[in-house]
Design a protein around this motif. Structure first.
Motif, PDB file in Angstrom:
ATOM      1  N   ARG A   1       1.103   3.952  -2.679  1.00  0.00           N
ATOM      2  CA  ARG A   1       1.044   5.634  -2.507  1.00  0.00           C
ATOM      3  C   ARG A   1       1.926   6.443  -3.022  1.00  0.00           C
ATOM      4  NH1 ARG A   1       0.384   5.155   2.523  1.00  0.00           N
ATOM      5  NH2 ARG A   1       2.585   5.681   2.905  1.00  0.00           N
ATOM      6  N   ASP A   2       3.196   5.973  -3.011  1.00  0.00           N
ATOM      7  CA  ASP A   2       4.490   6.575  -3.116  1.00  0.00           C
ATOM      8  C   ASP A   2       4.644   6.733  -4.890  1.00  0.00           C
ATOM      9  OD1 ASP A   2       5.285   6.752  -0.612  1.00  0.00           O
ATOM     10  OD2 ASP A   2       6.770   5.059  -0.686  1.00  0.00           O
TER      11      ASP A   2
ATOM     12  N   ARG B  60       0.954  -1.287   0.015  1.00  0.00           N
ATOM     13  CA  ARG B  60      -0.072   0.021   0.010  1.00  0.00           C
ATOM     14  C   ARG B  60       1.047   1.492  -0.127  1.00  0.00           C
ATOM     15  NH1 ARG B  60      -3.845  -1.825   2.875  1.00  0.00           N
ATOM     16  NH2 ARG B  60      -2.828  -1.876   4.860  1.00  0.00           N
TER      17      ARG B  60
ATOM     18  N   GLU C 281       2.017   6.732  -6.666  1.00  0.00           N
ATOM     19  CA  GLU C 281       0.905   7.600  -7.109  1.00  0.00           C
ATOM     20  C   GLU C 281       1.473   9.034  -7.073  1.00  0.00           C
ATOM     21  OE1 GLU C 281      -2.343   9.296  -8.802  1.00  0.00           O
ATOM     22  OE2 GLU C 281      -1.762   7.158  -8.918  1.00  0.00           O
ATOM     23  N   GLU C 282       2.154   9.470  -5.919  1.00  0.00           N
ATOM     24  CA  GLU C 282       2.600  10.732  -5.647  1.00  0.00           C
ATOM     25  C   GLU C 282       3.670  11.068  -6.650  1.00  0.00           C
ATOM     26  OE1 GLU C 282       3.707  10.571  -1.259  1.00  0.00           O
ATOM     27  OE2 GLU C 282       1.608  10.427  -0.640  1.00  0.00           O
TER      28      GLU C 282
END
Length: 107
Positions: A93-94, A89, A96-97
């Protein structure tokens, strides 16, 4: 995650064949080996047999020796599963950022 009882090597090979038939990409995903019924063997024998299975399979992914009935080793598996999903997860997230940062710079 493979949960095994009986001839573990034969069972893993059968599971691998089924995965390959269904979708060969599944064989490339992380796989964990969970050997159950550790309580039926004495402590020395269970570890010796588990290591033997791991060696015969040339297993490189995580593996665990548990006893579901006595819950021996099950908490460790649960914790490792949670850590695996937390890490996945966080990586998503990383990514996507990082993708959002690139889009902002390009726009």
């Amino acid at each position: 995650m493979h949960f095994l009882v009986g001839d573990a090597v034969e069972q893993v090979r059968a599971i691998e064949q089924e995965l390959a038939k269904f979708n060969p990409e599944l064989l490339e995903r992380p796989r964990w080996l969970v050997m159950n019924k550790a309580d039926v063997l004495d402590e020395n024998e269970r570890h010796t047999r588990a290591k033997e299975i791991v060696e015969r399979l040339e297993w490189k992914d995580p593996w665990f020796l548990i006893s579901a009935i006595s819950r021996e080793g099950t908490w460790d598996v649960c914790q490792k599963v949670q850590q695996f999903f937390d890490a996945a997860r966080a990586a998503a997230r990383d990514a996507e950022e990082a993708s959002a940062d690139v889009r902002m710079r390009e726009g």
